[in-house]
Write an enzyme that holds these catalytic residues in place. Structure first.
Site, PDB file in Angstrom:
ATOM      1  N   ARG A 121       0.738  -1.223  -0.160  1.00 41.08           N
ATOM      2  CA  ARG A 121       0.024   0.160  -0.060  1.00 41.08           C
ATOM      3  C   ARG A 121       0.699   1.154  -0.001  1.00 41.08           C
ATOM      4  O   ARG A 121       1.228   1.864   1.078  1.00 41.08           O
ATOM      5  CB  ARG A 121      -0.905  -0.104   1.028  1.00 41.08           C
ATOM      6  CG  ARG A 121      -1.972  -1.132   1.119  1.00 41.08           C
ATOM      7  CD  ARG A 121      -3.091  -1.026   1.926  1.00 41.08           C
ATOM      8  NE  ARG A 121      -4.584  -1.657   1.241  1.00 41.08           N
ATOM      9  CZ  ARG A 121      -5.494  -1.915   1.703  1.00 41.08           C
ATOM     10  NH1 ARG A 121      -5.762  -1.155   3.117  1.00 41.08           N
ATOM     11  NH2 ARG A 121      -6.364  -2.495   1.302  1.00 41.08           N
ATOM     12  N   GLN A 126      -1.258   2.211  -5.848  1.00 41.76           N
ATOM     13  CA  GLN A 126      -2.643   2.385  -5.566  1.00 41.76           C
ATOM     14  C   GLN A 126      -3.718   1.931  -6.650  1.00 41.76           C
ATOM     15  O   GLN A 126      -4.575   1.343  -6.390  1.00 41.76           O
ATOM     16  CB  GLN A 126      -3.111   3.775  -5.220  1.00 41.76           C
ATOM     17  CG  GLN A 126      -2.434   4.168  -3.844  1.00 41.76           C
ATOM     18  CD  GLN A 126      -3.053   5.827  -3.570  1.00 41.76           C
ATOM     19  OE1 GLN A 126      -3.472   6.463  -4.596  1.00 41.76           O
ATOM     20  NE2 GLN A 126      -2.790   6.021  -2.452  1.00 41.76           N
ATOM     21  N   ASP A 129      -4.105  -2.017  -6.839  1.00 40.49           N
ATOM     22  CA  ASP A 129      -4.438  -2.433  -5.437  1.00 40.49           C
ATOM     23  C   ASP A 129      -5.901  -3.152  -5.561  1.00 40.49           C
ATOM     24  O   ASP A 129      -6.877  -2.440  -5.557  1.00 40.49           O
ATOM     25  CB  ASP A 129      -4.518  -1.450  -4.155  1.00 40.49           C
ATOM     26  CG  ASP A 129      -4.956  -1.861  -2.911  1.00 40.49           C
ATOM     27  OD1 ASP A 129      -5.167  -3.100  -2.912  1.00 40.49           O
ATOM     28  OD2 ASP A 129      -4.987  -1.334  -2.085  1.00 40.49           O
ATOM     29  N   SER A 132      -8.341  -2.677  -2.596  1.00 42.28           N
ATOM     30  CA  SER A 132      -9.230  -1.552  -2.154  1.00 42.28           C
ATOM     31  C   SER A 132     -10.285  -1.502  -3.395  1.00 42.28           C
ATOM     32  O   SER A 132     -11.421  -1.136  -2.975  1.00 42.28           O
ATOM     33  CB  SER A 132      -8.188  -0.466  -2.325  1.00 42.28           C
ATOM     34  OG  SER A 132      -7.157  -0.201  -1.527  1.00 42.28           O
ATOM     35  N   TYR A 229      -3.332  -1.107   7.629  1.00 42.39           N
ATOM     36  CA  TYR A 229      -4.173  -2.071   8.392  1.00 42.39           C
ATOM     37  C   TYR A 229      -4.308  -1.966   9.679  1.00 42.39           C
ATOM     38  O   TYR A 229      -3.218  -1.179  10.465  1.00 42.39           O
ATOM     39  CB  TYR A 229      -4.057  -3.517   7.924  1.00 42.39           C
ATOM     40  CG  TYR A 229      -3.933  -3.970   6.618  1.00 42.39           C
ATOM     41  CD1 TYR A 229      -5.228  -4.319   6.037  1.00 42.39           C
ATOM     42  CD2 TYR A 229      -2.916  -3.765   5.539  1.00 42.39           C
ATOM     43  CE1 TYR A 229      -5.213  -4.779   4.605  1.00 42.39           C
ATOM     44  CE2 TYR A 229      -3.030  -4.200   4.267  1.00 42.39           C
ATOM     45  CZ  TYR A 229      -4.131  -4.770   3.871  1.00 42.39           C
ATOM     46  OH  TYR A 229      -4.315  -5.153   2.576  1.00 42.39           O
TER      47      TYR A 229
END
Length: 373
Positions: A121, A126, A129, A132, A229
């Protein structure tokens, strides 16, 4: 470079790892695209659309023959990948901790397995990912599932016959899924509150118009784990949170739980006693049910009623929005591979930061540090 896109074999999996849109993009890079017949059918992408985009549509054997890259949503059975080129890359969601035997199978088959859920992350990753992109739509769908099971309206309604009160929605866990759940419930007119062990999420909750419910002045409130996280909390924090949440849950109509800790069972957020404290007809949606569940009494793949409260435990929630989640998943894969595409080599060449993070197997061995520690 031939890229193979396989039809998913996992039960109930409706997503596909490439769409006609990303097929065109891969071909523009210089790749040859091969799609297993019917791969996109359950996500509303027809074989004819893939063919029109320039892909060759055929049998699984023909699709895999000499493929240097294999794309999937969930990890395929290693035995089903025969015919691929030696050292072929496999990019998919591979569940490395839950399916270690399958990872060993990739190593034995000479596959270079890339676990997309291990994507670090960091800012430049991004757009790659998958957690997400899929969690975002799962949070949205969780609210719709709750609304479908709730036998009352979400928004406040003022009528000549009287006023209907707004539903009270409590979101537990304010990651990507939780934030989207908050936003969706607010759009539907609910009165929304939320909590998380990471104090930094308080402003995010408030920015969406929801009320933050947080334990204050107790050790462990930061709750920030690695990679963005949540981490595990101190016993003092857990006890204070349980007391605070118990009083709040009893007043809620709908609760949505989203808490996960990578590589470990989902943390238990709601006890049977807390479920029983809610009024009959209330609804709880447990998005972590496949990892053991946040809610005591949740059953994976079922909607159960406990003490008059419906507990929703749908499996593979992203697959319930297959067309859109496939579109996002396939773009994640394209963004990943295209970022490392070497035109001279005609294939992706991964760097250490991302390559070492997601590579599970190479050269016949398991090489990922998270699996070897």
């Amino acid at each position: 470079m031939k890229i193979a896109v396989l039809r998913e074999q996992a039960e109930g999996e409706r997503r596909v790892a490439a769409t006609p849109e990303t097929v065109k993009k891969f071909i523009a890079l210089g790749a040859e695209m091969a799609i297993e017949a019917g791969a996109g059918e359950s996500a509303s992408y027809a074989d004819a659309d893939y063919a029109a985009a320039g892909a060759v549509v055929g049998t699984r054997a023909a699709t895999l023959q000499d493929a240097g890259i294999i794309l999937g949503v969930q990890g395929p059975d290693p035995a089903s990948l025969s015919g691929a080129a030696p050292g072929a890359m496999l990019a998919a969601s591979l569940n490395p901790f839950g399916e270690r035997a399958r990872v060993d199978g990739y190593a034995a088959a000479g596959i270079e397995a890339l676990a997309m859920e291990f994507m670090p992350r960091i800012t430049r990753a991004q757009s790659m990912d998958i957690l997400s992109s899929q969690s975002n739509l799962a949070g949205y769908k969780a609210v719709l599932d709750a609304a479908a099971e709730y036998d009352r309206a979400f928004p406040m309604m003022m009528t000549a016959a009287g006023t209907v009160s707004a539903a009270r929605v409590f979101v537990m866990g304010v990651g990507v899924a939780g934030l989207q759940a908050i936003a969706t419930a607010r759009r539907l007119g609910a009165q929304v509150s939320a909590t998380d062990v990471r104090s930094a999420t308080k402003e995010q909750i408030q920015s969406l118009g929801a009320k933050p419910i947080f334990v204050e002045n107790v050790a462990g409130i930061e709750g920030e784990g690695s990679g963005g996280y949540a981490g595990e909390m101190s016993p003092e924090y857990q006890a204070a949170q349980a007391e605070l949440v118990s009083g709040h849950i009893a007043k809620q109509d709908i609760v949505i739980t989203t808490a996960l800790i990578p590589g470990r069972p989902a943390p238990r957020l709601i006890s049977a006693a807390q479920v029983a404290s809610m009024r009959p007809g209330s609804v709880i949606v447990d998005l972590a049910v496949e990892q053991g569940g946040n809610v005591e009494g949740a059953v994976a793949g079922e909607v159960v009623t406990v003490s008059g409260v419906k507990i929703v435990g749908h499996r593979n929630v992203p697959s319930r929005l297959a067309a859109d989640t496939s579109a996002l998943f396939s773009r994640n894969l394209f963004n990943f591979l295209s970022a490392f595409w070497d035109k001279e080599a005609g294939k992706p060449v991964l760097d250490e930061e991302i390559g070492d993070a997601i590579r599970l197997t190479r050269g016949g061995a398991v090489v990922n540090a998270r699996l070897l520690s």
